[in-house]
Design an enzyme around this catalytic site. Sequence first.
Site, PDB file in Angstrom:
ATOM      1  N   SER A   1       0.698  -1.348  -0.055  1.00  0.00           N
ATOM      2  CA  SER A   1      -0.072   0.076  -0.087  1.00  0.00           C
ATOM      3  C   SER A   1       0.818   1.225   0.007  1.00  0.00           C
ATOM      4  O   SER A   1       0.382   2.440  -0.030  1.00  0.00           O
ATOM      5  CB  SER A   1      -0.937  -0.078   1.200  1.00  0.00           C
ATOM      6  OG  SER A   1      -1.629  -1.143   1.025  1.00  0.00           O
TER       7      SER A   1
ATOM      8  N   ASP B   1     -17.034   1.173  -1.361  1.00  0.00           N
ATOM      9  CA  ASP B   1     -16.076   0.216  -0.992  1.00  0.00           C
ATOM     10  C   ASP B   1     -16.683  -0.995  -0.342  1.00  0.00           C
ATOM     11  O   ASP B   1     -16.911  -0.900   0.850  1.00  0.00           O
ATOM     12  CB  ASP B   1     -14.720   0.627  -0.497  1.00  0.00           C
ATOM     13  CG  ASP B   1     -13.946  -0.432  -0.011  1.00  0.00           C
ATOM     14  OD1 ASP B   1     -13.813  -1.626  -0.286  1.00  0.00           O
ATOM     15  OD2 ASP B   1     -12.804  -0.026   0.624  1.00  0.00           O
TER      16      ASP B   1
ATOM     17  N   ASP C   1     -10.215  -6.614   0.070  1.00  0.00           N
ATOM     18  CA  ASP C   1      -9.490  -5.625   0.636  1.00  0.00           C
ATOM     19  C   ASP C   1      -8.906  -6.257   1.769  1.00  0.00           C
ATOM     20  O   ASP C   1      -8.839  -7.335   2.072  1.00  0.00           O
ATOM     21  CB  ASP C   1     -10.823  -4.664   1.477  1.00  0.00           C
ATOM     22  CG  ASP C   1     -10.214  -3.236   1.663  1.00  0.00           C
ATOM     23  OD1 ASP C   1      -9.082  -2.980   1.507  1.00  0.00           O
ATOM     24  OD2 ASP C   1     -11.061  -2.392   2.004  1.00  0.00           O
TER      25      ASP C   1
END
Length: 628
Positions: free
Chosen positions: A327, A351, A366
Site C-alpha cells: 500500500s 467500497d 480489501d
Amino acid sequence: MPASLSIKDSISERRQFAGRSLALFVVATVLVMILVGRLVQLQIFEYAKYRTRSDENRIQVEPLAPPRGLIYDRHGVLLADNRPQLSLSIVRERVSDFDALVGELRALIDISDGDLADFGRRLERRRRPYEPVALKLVLSEDEQAVLAVNRHRLKGVEVTRQLVRNYPFDSLFSHAVGSVRRVSEQDLQYLDPVRYSATKFVGRRGVERFYENSLHGEVGYRRVETDAHGRVRRELEVNRPTAGQNITLHLDSRLQIAASAALGQRRGVVVALDTRSGGVLAMVSNPGYDPNAFVLGMSSQQFASLSQSRDTPLFNRAISGQYAPGSIFKPVVGLAGLASGAVTWEDEIDDPGYFQLPGQSRIYRDWNWSQSNTGGQGITNLRRAIYRSSNVFFYDLATRLEVDELAAFAAQFGYGHKSVVDIADASEGLLPTRSWKLEVKGEPWYPGDSVNLGVGQGDLLVTPLQLATVAAVFANRGARVRPRMLLASDRPLSEFDPPRPLPRVQGPSADDWEQMVDAMEDVVHRGNQGYGNNGTAWAYIGRDIGYRMAGKSGTAQVVEIKQGEEYDEEELDEYRRKHAWFIAFAPADDPVIALAVLVENGGAGSSVAGPVAREVLDAYILPQLAAR
C-alpha cells in the site's frame, strides 16, 4: 768405471730447465695479463653495469603501506579508524626444524591448522628471503606476554606490528559504512600492483568500497641494505606513505543507534534521509555482521555460519533487498490519477470490501476482508482511501489508468531506477510495463495485472532506500533528491561526482501535493472518529505525538492467497508471512527527515513498522524541538 753408468750432462739439464722456466713465465705472464685485462674490463669499462647489479643484490626497496583514511559521522564520531595489531611471524630461513618450532609454539599459545595452512600460502607469496611471514595474525595480551617470556628459546620467531582497520561500533554500521577484506588473488588482477604492493586489505562493501581510491592513500617505501642472505643490515632511505583521505558522512550515529534499537532483533530495515540534501542519516539492515571479524580473521566454520544463515546477515537489505511495496504505492497511484484526470478529490466509490473486473469471477479483496466480515470501507473518496488504505478504491483507479502512463509517472519518484550518488550496489528494483512483461514473460498485460499494480503488488519491486526516497519526494511536494553518503572531505575525492539536480515530479498541482500530504497526516493523526474512520496508524503511533507526522503504512504479501482461502498467519512458515512497511516524514509542514521502515515477515505495517518509524522520528525531531 762400470759400463752401465752414463756420464751426467749438466749443460743439457740447464738448458732444459731454462726452457721450462721460460715457458712457465710466459704462461704466468699471459694469465696475469688476462686477469688484469678482465679487472680493467670489470672496473672501468663495465663498472656501471656491475655496480647496478651489485646494488640490486645489496639494496632492497620495501614498500610501506599507507594508513587508511578515517571515516566520521556528521557529528565527528569515528565510524572507522585504524589500530595497531601484533602478529606472530616466522623468518623461515632461521628455523632449522619448523615442525619442532610449531610444537613449541602450540604448547604456549593457540595455533590452529587453519593458521598453518594460511602461513604456507603467505610464505609462497613473500617478496624476498628472510622476510617475516605471519603465522598467527592476532595476538592477545596474554599471548604477547607468554611469547615475550619464552622468546629466548624461539629462534626465528618475531612479533610484528601493523595498522589494521577497526570499526568501533562493531555490527551497527556494517551495511552503511561497509567493510574491508584481505586482498585476494582476484583483487590483484585489477588493483594497481605498485600502489597496492604493501596493502593487505581493500574496501569490499559500502562506503569502504565506493571510496576505496581516496581512502587507500599512497604507498611509501624504504631502501635497506641486505647481506648475501637477504637479511636487513641497515636502513638507507625512507619515503613515508601518504595517509588516505579522511571523509565525513551524513550518517548520524545517535539516530543509527535509535533505529537499531527500534528494530530490535527483528529482520528488517530503517533508512532515513535528510529531505533537503538527500543525505543518508541512518541505514540499518538487520541482522548485520561484525566487520572486525574479516580483519582479525575467522574460521571457515564462522564464515559458513554467516554466509549460509537463513537470516542472511551479509546481505544489505536496505539497498539490495527487493520487495513488493504494498500500500505504500497508493499515494503515487492517487497522484497519477489526479494528474491524468482519471479521478478528483471529490470522486467517491462504494467500497464493499472486494473488487471484481467486469465479466470475471475472481474476487480481489480489501486488507480487512474475511469470509465473516466483508463490510469494506463504505463510501470512499481519495483522501479516505489514503488514510484508510482502501484496496478497492485503488483496484478501481488502476484499471482506469494506462499502465505505461502509470509506470512513467511512478518512475519520476525513483521507482525502477537508481538515483543514488555514492552508494555502491544499490538495486534498481522493477517497475513493470507492457513491453517488459511481453519480453520477459512472453505474455500480454492483463487487466488483473493493473489491479495488482494499483496496490503495490504483482511484479512491482522496490528497495527500502527507494521508498525512503519516495517519502522525501512527498515531503518536498514533488522536489526530488539523490540519496548520498558523503557530507564533507578535506580535499576533492576522485570518486565523487557532484550530483546533477533532478527535475520535479510533473503532473500534480501544488494543491494536489498539499492535499496528499494532508491525507498522509490523517494516517497518523486522524483519531477518535469511531471504528473504521480513524487513520490506520493512529491507534499505534498517533495518540500522544508531539509533532505533525505524515506517513503511509503498507503490508505486502509474500505468498499468493488463493480464491476462497483466508490468510492465516499462524499457519504459515515465518519466512512466508507478510512484510510490514511504513514510510513517513516530519514535521509535516516543514520536513527535515524522511524514512522508510521494513520489518520482514512482520505482518501489519501500521502496528509493526509504524512504531519503529515513530521511535526513529522521535529520536531525531524531539531533541531539535527541545533546543528551540
